[in-house]
Design a protein around this motif. Structure first.
Motif, PDB file in Angstrom:
ATOM      1  N   THR A 192       0.865  -1.185   0.000  1.00  0.00           N
ATOM      2  CA  THR A 192       0.000   0.000   0.000  1.00  0.00           C
ATOM      3  C   THR A 192       0.898   1.230   0.000  1.00  0.00           C
ATOM      4  OG1 THR A 192      -0.090   0.039   2.418  1.00  0.00           O
ATOM      5  CG2 THR A 192      -1.845  -1.158   1.282  1.00  0.00           C
ATOM      6  N   GLY A 193       0.301   2.380  -0.168  1.00  0.00           N
ATOM      7  CA  GLY A 193       1.078   3.622  -0.171  1.00  0.00           C
ATOM      8  C   GLY A 193       1.305   4.104  -1.589  1.00  0.00           C
ATOM      9  N   ALA A 194       0.698   5.228  -1.926  1.00  0.00           N
ATOM     10  CA  ALA A 194       0.720   5.704  -3.311  1.00  0.00           C
ATOM     11  C   ALA A 194       2.126   5.947  -3.831  1.00  0.00           C
ATOM     12  CB  ALA A 194      -0.112   6.991  -3.420  1.00  0.00           C
ATOM     13  N   ASP A 195       3.002   6.539  -3.005  1.00  0.00           N
ATOM     14  CA  ASP A 195       4.352   6.866  -3.458  1.00  0.00           C
ATOM     15  C   ASP A 195       5.149   5.598  -3.795  1.00  0.00           C
ATOM     16  OD1 ASP A 195       3.792   9.513  -3.120  1.00  0.00           O
ATOM     17  OD2 ASP A 195       4.816   9.712  -1.196  1.00  0.00           O
ATOM     18  N   ILE A 196       5.061   4.609  -2.900  1.00  0.00           N
ATOM     19  CA  ILE A 196       5.795   3.358  -3.128  1.00  0.00           C
ATOM     20  C   ILE A 196       5.231   2.623  -4.336  1.00  0.00           C
ATOM     21  CG2 ILE A 196       6.339   1.091  -2.140  1.00  0.00           C
ATOM     22  CD1 ILE A 196       6.411   2.385   0.595  1.00  0.00           C
ATOM     23  N   LEU A 197       3.924   2.580  -4.447  1.00  0.00           N
ATOM     24  CA  LEU A 197       3.288   1.929  -5.594  1.00  0.00           C
ATOM     25  C   LEU A 197       3.729   2.569  -6.900  1.00  0.00           C
ATOM     26  CD1 LEU A 197      -0.342   1.546  -4.180  1.00  0.00           C
ATOM     27  CD2 LEU A 197       1.232  -0.328  -4.703  1.00  0.00           C
ATOM     28  N   ALA A 198       3.819   3.901  -6.915  1.00  0.00           N
ATOM     29  CA  ALA A 198       4.209   4.609  -8.127  1.00  0.00           C
ATOM     30  C   ALA A 198       5.663   4.313  -8.494  1.00  0.00           C
ATOM     31  CB  ALA A 198       4.012   6.110  -7.949  1.00  0.00           C
ATOM     32  N   LEU A 199       6.550   4.300  -7.494  1.00  0.00           N
ATOM     33  CA  LEU A 199       7.970   4.045  -7.773  1.00  0.00           C
ATOM     34  C   LEU A 199       8.199   2.625  -8.282  1.00  0.00           C
ATOM     35  CD1 LEU A 199       9.644   5.871  -4.743  1.00  0.00           C
ATOM     36  CD2 LEU A 199       9.958   6.432  -7.161  1.00  0.00           C
ATOM     37  N   LEU A 200       7.493   1.662  -7.711  1.00  0.00           N
ATOM     38  CA  LEU A 200       7.666   0.262  -8.102  1.00  0.00           C
ATOM     39  C   LEU A 200       6.749  -0.144  -9.257  1.00  0.00           C
ATOM     40  CD1 LEU A 200       8.089  -1.459  -4.617  1.00  0.00           C
ATOM     41  CD2 LEU A 200       9.838  -1.142  -6.383  1.00  0.00           C
ATOM     42  N   LYS A 201       5.887   0.772  -9.661  1.00  0.00           N
ATOM     43  CA  LYS A 201       4.947   0.521 -10.761  1.00  0.00           C
ATOM     44  C   LYS A 201       4.091  -0.721 -10.482  1.00  0.00           C
ATOM     45  CE  LYS A 201       7.884   2.758 -14.225  1.00  0.00           C
ATOM     46  NZ  LYS A 201       8.602   2.624 -15.527  1.00  0.00           N
ATOM     47  N   LEU A 202       3.551  -0.771  -9.256  1.00  0.00           N
ATOM     48  CA  LEU A 202       2.700  -1.877  -8.839  1.00  0.00           C
ATOM     49  C   LEU A 202       1.321  -1.350  -8.459  1.00  0.00           C
ATOM     50  CD1 LEU A 202       5.237  -3.913  -6.667  1.00  0.00           C
ATOM     51  CD2 LEU A 202       4.402  -4.481  -8.956  1.00  0.00           C
ATOM     52  N   LYS A 203       0.395  -2.277  -8.264  1.00  0.00           N
ATOM     53  CA  LYS A 203      -0.962  -1.926  -7.893  1.00  0.00           C
ATOM     54  C   LYS A 203      -1.170  -2.162  -6.397  1.00  0.00           C
ATOM     55  CE  LYS A 203      -2.800  -3.269 -12.441  1.00  0.00           C
ATOM     56  NZ  LYS A 203      -3.726  -4.197 -13.159  1.00  0.00           N
ATOM     57  N   GLU A 204      -2.146  -1.457  -5.828  1.00  0.00           N
ATOM     58  CA  GLU A 204      -2.442  -1.614  -4.415  1.00  0.00           C
ATOM     59  C   GLU A 204      -2.786  -3.066  -4.094  1.00  0.00           C
ATOM     60  OE1 GLU A 204      -5.000   0.579  -0.875  1.00  0.00           O
ATOM     61  OE2 GLU A 204      -5.378   1.062  -2.986  1.00  0.00           O
ATOM     62  N   ASN A 205      -2.199  -3.541  -2.998  1.00  0.00           N
ATOM     63  CA  ASN A 205      -2.377  -4.906  -2.491  1.00  0.00           C
ATOM     64  C   ASN A 205      -1.644  -5.969  -3.309  1.00  0.00           C
ATOM     65  OD1 ASN A 205      -3.949  -4.279  -0.193  1.00  0.00           O
ATOM     66  ND2 ASN A 205      -5.759  -4.049  -1.502  1.00  0.00           N
ATOM     67  N   ASP A 206      -0.776  -5.550  -4.249  1.00  0.00           N
ATOM     68  CA  ASP A 206       0.112  -6.518  -4.886  1.00  0.00           C
ATOM     69  C   ASP A 206       1.002  -7.155  -3.820  1.00  0.00           C
ATOM     70  OD1 ASP A 206      -0.768  -6.354  -7.466  1.00  0.00           O
ATOM     71  OD2 ASP A 206       0.836  -5.044  -8.185  1.00  0.00           O
ATOM     72  N   ALA A 207       1.260  -8.452  -3.952  1.00  0.00           N
ATOM     73  CA  ALA A 207       2.094  -9.153  -2.972  1.00  0.00           C
ATOM     74  C   ALA A 207       3.573  -8.908  -3.271  1.00  0.00           C
ATOM     75  CB  ALA A 207       1.788 -10.647  -3.014  1.00  0.00           C
ATOM     76  N   VAL A 208       4.315  -8.547  -2.238  1.00  0.00           N
ATOM     77  CA  VAL A 208       5.755  -8.326  -2.354  1.00  0.00           C
ATOM     78  C   VAL A 208       6.423  -8.903  -1.106  1.00  0.00           C
ATOM     79  CG1 VAL A 208       5.574  -6.250  -3.797  1.00  0.00           C
ATOM     80  CG2 VAL A 208       5.570  -6.041  -1.293  1.00  0.00           C
ATOM     81  N   ILE A 209       7.748  -8.909  -1.111  1.00  0.00           N
ATOM     82  CA  ILE A 209       8.523  -9.314   0.053  1.00  0.00           C
ATOM     83  C   ILE A 209       9.136  -8.071   0.693  1.00  0.00           C
ATOM     84  CG2 ILE A 209      10.613 -10.512   0.841  1.00  0.00           C
ATOM     85  CD1 ILE A 209       8.355 -12.419   0.343  1.00  0.00           C
ATOM     86  N   GLU A 210       8.973  -7.948   2.002  1.00  0.00           N
ATOM     87  CA  GLU A 210       9.672  -6.903   2.751  1.00  0.00           C
ATOM     88  C   GLU A 210      10.861  -7.547   3.456  1.00  0.00           C
ATOM     89  OE1 GLU A 210       7.893  -3.448   5.243  1.00  0.00           O
ATOM     90  OE2 GLU A 210       8.321  -5.082   6.664  1.00  0.00           O
ATOM     91  N   LEU A 211      12.034  -7.056   3.143  1.00  0.00           N
ATOM     92  CA  LEU A 211      13.261  -7.569   3.748  1.00  0.00           C
ATOM     93  C   LEU A 211      13.800  -6.510   4.699  1.00  0.00           C
ATOM     94  CD1 LEU A 211      16.237  -9.398   2.151  1.00  0.00           C
ATOM     95  CD2 LEU A 211      16.656  -7.303   3.422  1.00  0.00           C
ATOM     96  N   THR A 212      13.952  -6.881   5.952  1.00  0.00           N
ATOM     97  CA  THR A 212      14.579  -5.997   6.939  1.00  0.00           C
ATOM     98  C   THR A 212      15.909  -6.618   7.346  1.00  0.00           C
ATOM     99  OG1 THR A 212      12.409  -5.311   7.775  1.00  0.00           O
ATOM    100  CG2 THR A 212      14.318  -4.872   9.172  1.00  0.00           C
ATOM    101  N   GLU A 213      16.970  -5.843   7.247  1.00  0.00           N
ATOM    102  CA  GLU A 213      18.280  -6.399   7.583  1.00  0.00           C
ATOM    103  C   GLU A 213      19.117  -5.385   8.351  1.00  0.00           C
ATOM    104  OE1 GLU A 213      20.605  -7.437   4.187  1.00  0.00           O
ATOM    105  OE2 GLU A 213      20.562  -5.429   3.327  1.00  0.00           O
ATOM    106  N   THR A 214      19.916  -5.903   9.274  1.00  0.00           N
ATOM    107  CA  THR A 214      20.941  -5.123   9.959  1.00  0.00           C
ATOM    108  C   THR A 214      22.286  -5.610   9.452  1.00  0.00           C
ATOM    109  OG1 THR A 214      19.541  -4.935  11.926  1.00  0.00           O
ATOM    110  CG2 THR A 214      21.867  -4.408  12.180  1.00  0.00           C
ATOM    111  N   VAL A 215      23.121  -4.669   9.039  1.00  0.00           N
ATOM    112  CA  VAL A 215      24.410  -4.989   8.427  1.00  0.00           C
ATOM    113  C   VAL A 215      25.525  -4.654   9.416  1.00  0.00           C
ATOM    114  CG1 VAL A 215      25.943  -4.552   6.466  1.00  0.00           C
ATOM    115  CG2 VAL A 215      23.451  -4.465   6.153  1.00  0.00           C
ATOM    116  N   PHE A 216      26.490  -5.577   9.569  1.00  0.00           N
ATOM    117  CA  PHE A 216      27.559  -5.419  10.548  1.00  0.00           C
ATOM    118  C   PHE A 216      28.927  -5.376   9.854  1.00  0.00           C
ATOM    119  CE2 PHE A 216      24.033  -7.361  12.722  1.00  0.00           C
ATOM    120  CZ  PHE A 216      24.015  -6.790  13.987  1.00  0.00           C
ATOM    121  N   LEU A 217      29.819  -4.543  10.410  1.00  0.00           N
ATOM    122  CA  LEU A 217      31.210  -4.514   9.959  1.00  0.00           C
ATOM    123  C   LEU A 217      31.981  -5.645  10.630  1.00  0.00           C
ATOM    124  CD1 LEU A 217      31.773  -0.651  10.220  1.00  0.00           C
ATOM    125  CD2 LEU A 217      31.310  -1.981   8.143  1.00  0.00           C
ATOM    126  N   ASP A 218      33.228  -5.838  10.185  1.00  0.00           N
ATOM    127  CA  ASP A 218      33.996  -6.978  10.698  1.00  0.00           C
ATOM    128  C   ASP A 218      34.432  -6.823  12.151  1.00  0.00           C
ATOM    129  OD1 ASP A 218      35.972  -5.081  10.352  1.00  0.00           O
ATOM    130  OD2 ASP A 218      36.988  -6.120   8.723  1.00  0.00           O
TER     131      ASP A 218
END
Length: 244
Positions: A192-218
């Motif tokens: 959902t969200g008009a701005d995100i839908l417009a950037l990804l060129k998708l329709k409301e309620n299209d199924a996508v994957i949300e990936l949340t990640e924390t990145v660590f240095l060595d």
């Protein structure tokens, strides 16, 4: 080396391998263009092309159409070490016949948006982060939208255009440390969200994957929390889990 290699080709091969070693280049790092290599050592581009073909066959380097030459074998994660990681973005783009394109849509400095994110980054709730919106495309086809959050305390300044080449390579360049680990969580959502839908060129309620990640240095320092919305129908994800 290989049978039938000429002295000129061997000179190019030795030059590239020495460059990789001397500059400490890692899999996924970009090499000089063939034109630049030819000019630097005074050899024809045709000879350089034959020499790079040899190194590609040996899986020392790989070529991405429209982008150039890179260190390592295609399909090897860029700076992901021996930890689970997404398939390389450029590899997936090339596999589908496209060029991987990264576009910085916006960049700003804000207060860390949540207590959970502050904890993940090990900063105070009042601390500032760079918030960077980056659109990932196969040619002009949007496949993912990244919301990256990086602690201002870790980066004195940031050249945002560098993030259109390689985010992790740039982080490593600034910090002088290597990306060591990416802790990831995948969730299926309806967009959902008009701005995100417009950037990804998708329709409301299209199924996508949300990936949340924390990145660590060595050294164990968290350097980024990234929330990405990914259209896996175009940009498939693959995880490679290995013991260190």
């Amino acid at each position: 080396m290989v049978d039938g290699i000429t002295e000129k080709q061997r000179e190019v091969v030795d030059y590239i391998l020495k460059k990789i070693k001397d500059d400490g280049l890692l899999p996924g790092d970009k090499l000089d263009t063939e034109i630049a290599i030819a000019k630097n050592i005074g050899i024809t581009r045709a000879t350089v092309r034959e020499a790079t073909r040899i190194l590609i066959e040996q899986q020392r380097i790989y070529r991405v159409k429209g982008s150039g030459l890179f260190v390592g074998s295609i399909g090897v994660s860029n700076h992901s070490g021996r930890f689970h990681a997404l398939s390389p973005f450029d590899y997936q783009a090339q596999k589908h016949g496209y060029k991987g394109v990264r576009k910085v849509i916006s960049a700003s400095i804000i207060r860390v948006p949540s207590h959970d994110m502050a904890q993940a980054l090990r900063i105070k709730n009042s601390d500032k982060v760079y918030k960077i919106l980056r659109l990932m495309c196969f040619d002009d086809i949007p496949v993912a939208l990244e919301h990256s959050h990086l602690p201002v305390s870790l980066f004195n300044s940031m050249e945002f255009s560098k993030l259109e080449i390689s985010k992790f390579s740039y982080i490593e360049q600034i910090t002088g440390k290597k990306i060591q680990r990416r802790d990831q969580n995948l969730t299926a959502i309806n967009l959902t969200g008009a701005d995100i839908l417009a950037l990804l060129k998708l329709k409301e309620n299209d199924a996508v994957i949300e990936l949340t990640e924390t990145v660590f240095l060595d050294d164990g320092t968290p350097c980024e929390v990234n929330i990405a919305i990914i259209n896996t129908r175009i940009f498939p994800l693959r995880q490679d889990s290995r013991r260190p």
